[in-house]
Design a protein around this motif. Structure first.
Motif: not given
Length: 816
Positions: A196-199, A230-234
């Motif tokens: 997922d898109i995260q740091c 993926f809630p962020s759609n990416s």
């Protein structure tokens, strides 16, 4: 006096003493510098980011002097994240072996921004504890094609210290995509991960498995990604090269490593390419399910059509219009062949060979005294054989042993000789096959379903896609299931198994009605009809579909026996049914048969667990295989009239002396001898092959043994049927030809081998291929379709192959 200084002042003093230099830096510029414990350098960067465009930023470091006593520490401070790493970068492999890497490249994670355009700052701090100092080169650059485009391939290079990752954003209207990573190089081993898109982004060998979905790969890797996860759609596509190749089946290095091997470990770069393509939509799922249902419902319609045509034909063939001769059994008009024409039907059975006498003598108290009785004095008339005596009563008659010895050791046997027991008793005996397999199915299937649900849950929770051996290039998820198409294609086994049960039930009801009205054909003619084994075969076919579907929920090394257990059952039941046709009185009981099949499944499990390159196991199995073949051959040759006891060796020596040395006579039962010799040759050859080659797939090897024996016995049955002057009706002949053709195509697709649990998951994925039917089914799905149809056809062959004997008296039907 002792002075106590608070630690906060110590930190301040150290910071004051250490020389800190901050530099404004630019992208795509090489900064060569030296760092010591006395100074610290901070590089300040800034760049503009926008909400509609994402650019990757990559920090690359090359250590120019690798003899530093302490590593250099790089800390990248961003707006919402901190990334730190040291150079040389130490990565650990198997057995905690350390691999140093002096060239390090890391991509910075990109936190999302709400503004249309925003300037962000980040800083690269460089420090070390080495008093001697270390030289390094720093370069910060933008990553081209950081955002992947749909159906567009992007090539790149990765290594253990220089991982790569890219971003993908779902397009409007796209709910599922397939991420494919390919390479022309099998090694070094690598890992692809979807995060997922995260740091931070976990992009090192020692942390890539922390979150998301991941799988090892050599040349191919593919992961199906759904928007709902993926809630962020990416998401990020992360590719990491491993420090060692053991996870991909590569060589295991010895420890400790030499300096040259350490240098080679730092040169593990791999060229790869990544492409994201859209997966199938809902319409393809619906078409796949309708196609699957349509194929197998067509068999129901065809069966219904055949039933209607048969009823219409029976209306025109009114029994009242037939002559009496046409409504009763007829004789074949054949006479027994001469010894030169037909070895097993050579004389009237008035003589017995010494081998038969020797082996049957142990079952009587008066040794050979029973031979003084003539066959005429003990032969029963046909009416007597159809009496309503119970099986237990028959078997407890005083002269039963001598009767059995005389009847079963005749050279010339008819079905009437081996159909002497009451039909009601035998029907109950054979119904036990059905009830036993139904009980086995319930107790076998419940823990299997529970286990595969657990497997699928573990895969979904951990994201470890090395647990299950799918064809990842054609694995269509549905709900919690990762490969719904592989499960759906097993529907044919269940539907056709149920259809076969309905066909058998129709025949069973028709037979019962004929017996109730005392139909002479049902009482006196044809092969005795007992349907218990047919019911068991249909149930086994349905269970094969259920367990194969369970296996394909998560196919792997530990649950492969789920897919093969009922295959052994089906092969064994088919052989028993073939034998039962001509030997209804002496067929094995359900308890004995299932005990033997349980032993086969037990050896299958042992072979999967311990059979790999285990010489001791293969020796034991080969010996057991050969001994079992010999014991079964003896049982079949003497029709059960022999005993395994302390006198067996003496009787063997006596037979060899009387039949081979003293008079050198040929075998008394030539047809049986030919079958058993060929069977022993085949089984001994298979045993030798297993002992020499030690195949990894022991379950398939064991199944091949069962299938070879079944085909051999079936071919023998057909040949002997034709030699006996019998014929094969049109329906049975069509079933035989149709089944043979379907089996040929089915085996072609079976041997395509889209995955194999005998190898590592990464090596198995090298065999993955795209869907070939409706963009939904792969080669293995087609194998499921065709094999279920072929098994159904095989059952129909067994059901109809002796329909030509329905009007032939049983004392005119040969036993072979």
């Amino acid at each position: 006096m002792t002075w106590i200084i608070p630690y906060q002042f110590c930190i301040i003093i150290i910071i004051v003493i250490k020389n800190i230099v901050q530099k404004d830096a630019e992208f795509d510029v090489n900064y060569n510098d030296t760092v010591t414990s006395e100074n610290q350098t901070i590089y300040a960067f800034n760049h503009t980011i926008s909400r509609n465009k994402t650019e990757g930023v990559r920090v690359s470091v090359d250590l120019l002097s690798n003899k530093s006593e302490s590593p250099i520490l790089f800390v990248v401070r961003q707006k919402q994240a901190v990334l730190s790493f040291q150079v040389p970068l130490i990565l650990r492999g198997l057995y905690q072996r350390k691999y140093p890497y002096y060239d390090v490249g890391r991509t910075l994670c990109q936190p999302p921004t709400r503004a249309a355009s925003e300037t962000q700052y980040f800083f690269v701090d460089v420090s070390t504890l080495s008093s001697q100092g270390a030289n390094y080169q720093l370069r910060v650059s933008r990553v081209e094609s950081f955002t992947l485009q749909t159906n567009k391939k992007f090539s790149f290079t990765a290594s253990p210290s220089q991982p790569q990752y890219f971003k993908y954003v779902f397009q409007d209207g796209v709910d599922t995509v397939i991420v494919k990573v390919n390479s022309d190089m099998a090694f070094p081993c690598s890992v692809m991960s979807i995060q997922d898109i995260q740091c931070p982004v976990y992009d090192l060998d020692n942390n890539v498995a922390f979150i998301g979905m991941y799988q090892t790969m050599t040349k191919k890797g593919a992961i199906t990604v759904q928007r709902k996860d993926f809630p962020s759609n990416s998401f990020y596509v992360v590719v990491v090269v491993k420090t060692e190749d053991e996870a991909c089946g590569g060589p295991l290095r010895f420890y400790p490593l030499t300096p040259d091997e350490l240098i080679d470990a730092g040169n593990r770069s791999k060229a790869l390419d990544v492409m994201v393509s859209t997966a199938i939509n809902l319409e393809a799922y619906v078409m796949g399910m309708l196609f699957c249902l349509g194929i197998f419902f067509s068999f129901y319609l065809l069966t219904l059509l055949c039933v209607c045509l048969e009823r219409r034909r029976n209306v025109f063939l009114n029994p009242a219009d037939m002559s009496p001769a046409e409504t009763v059994c007829v004789s074949t008009g054949k006479t027994p062949a001469s010894p030169n024409e037909y070895g097993s039907f050579a004389d009237n059975g008035s003589t017995m060979s010494s081998e038969a006498i020797t082996d049957s003598a142990t079952s009587t108290d008066n040794n050979y005294g029973y031979m003084e009785r003539s066959l005429e004095s003990v032969a029963r008339s046909r009416q007597e054989s159809l009496s309503s005596i119970e099986e237990d009563d028959y078997d407890t008659l005083d002269d039963i042993h001598s009767d059995k010895n005389i009847v079963r050791t005749k050279k010339f046997l008819y079905v009437a000789d081996l159909a002497r027991k009451d039909k009601r008793v035998l029907s109950k005996k054979y119904q036990i096959y059905f009830w036993n397999i139904a009980t086995i199915a319930v107790f076998y299937a419940l823990p299997v379903v529970q286990l595969v649900i657990t497997y699928q849950t573990v895969v979904n929770v951990t994201g470890n896609q090395d647990i299950c051996y799918y064809n990842f290039l054609c694995a269509h998820p549905l709900g919690a299931l990762s490969a719904f198409n592989n499960i759906l294609s097993n529907l044919g086994y269940v539907m056709l198994g149920l259809l076969f049960l309905l066909i058998v039930l129709k025949r069973d009801l028709a037979q019962n009605r004929a017996l109730e009205r005392h139909d002479v054909n049902a009482l006196e003619c044809g092969i005795p009809k007992h349907f218990g084994l047919f019911y068991a075969m249909g149930t086994a076919l349905m269970m094969e579909g259920l367990l194969s579907a369970c296996y394909h929920v998560c196919p792997n090394y530990t649950n492969f026996q789920f897919d093969t257990s009922f295959m052994y059952m089906i092969a064994g039941l088919c052989m028993l049914k073939l034998y039962q046709k001509r030997h209804p009185d002496i067929n094995a009981s359900a308890y004995t048969a299932y005990a033997c099949l349980a032993a086969v499944i037990f050896f299958s499990v042992l072979g999967v667990v311990f059979g790999r390159d285990n010489t001791a196991f293969w020796i034991v199995f080969s010996v057991i295989h050969i001994l079992a073949t010999l014991l079964l051959s003896t049982q079949l040759y003497y029709m059960g009239r022999w005993r395994l006891n302390a006198g067996i060796l003496r009787r063997i020596v006596y037979v060899i002396y009387t039949d081979c040395i003293r008079q050198c006579s040929g075998p008394m039962y030539i047809d049986r001898m030919v079958l058993l010799v060929m069977g022993n040759i085949v089984n001994w050859s298979l045993a030798a092959y297993g002992l020499i080659q030690k195949p990894n797939d022991f379950a398939s090897y064991l199944l091949a043994i069962a299938i070879c024996n079944l085909l051999l016995y079936f071919a023998f049955y057909i040949i002997m049927k034709l030699r006996s002057g019998e014929r094969i009706k049109c329906l049975a002949l069509v079933c035989i030809l149709f089944t043979a053709v379907v089996w040929g195509f089915a085996l072609y697709f079976f041997f395509q081998g889209l995955s194999t649990w005998q190898k590592t998951p990464a090596e198995s994925r090298e065999h993955n291929r795209e869907c070939i039917l409706l963009s939904f089914f792969d080669d293995h799905d087609i194998w499921h379709f065709l094999s279920s149809i072929a098994m159904f056809g095989s059952f129909l062959v067994l059901l109809t192959m002796d329909d030509d004997l329905d009007t032939v008296q049983r004392d005119k039907i040969y036993v072979f």
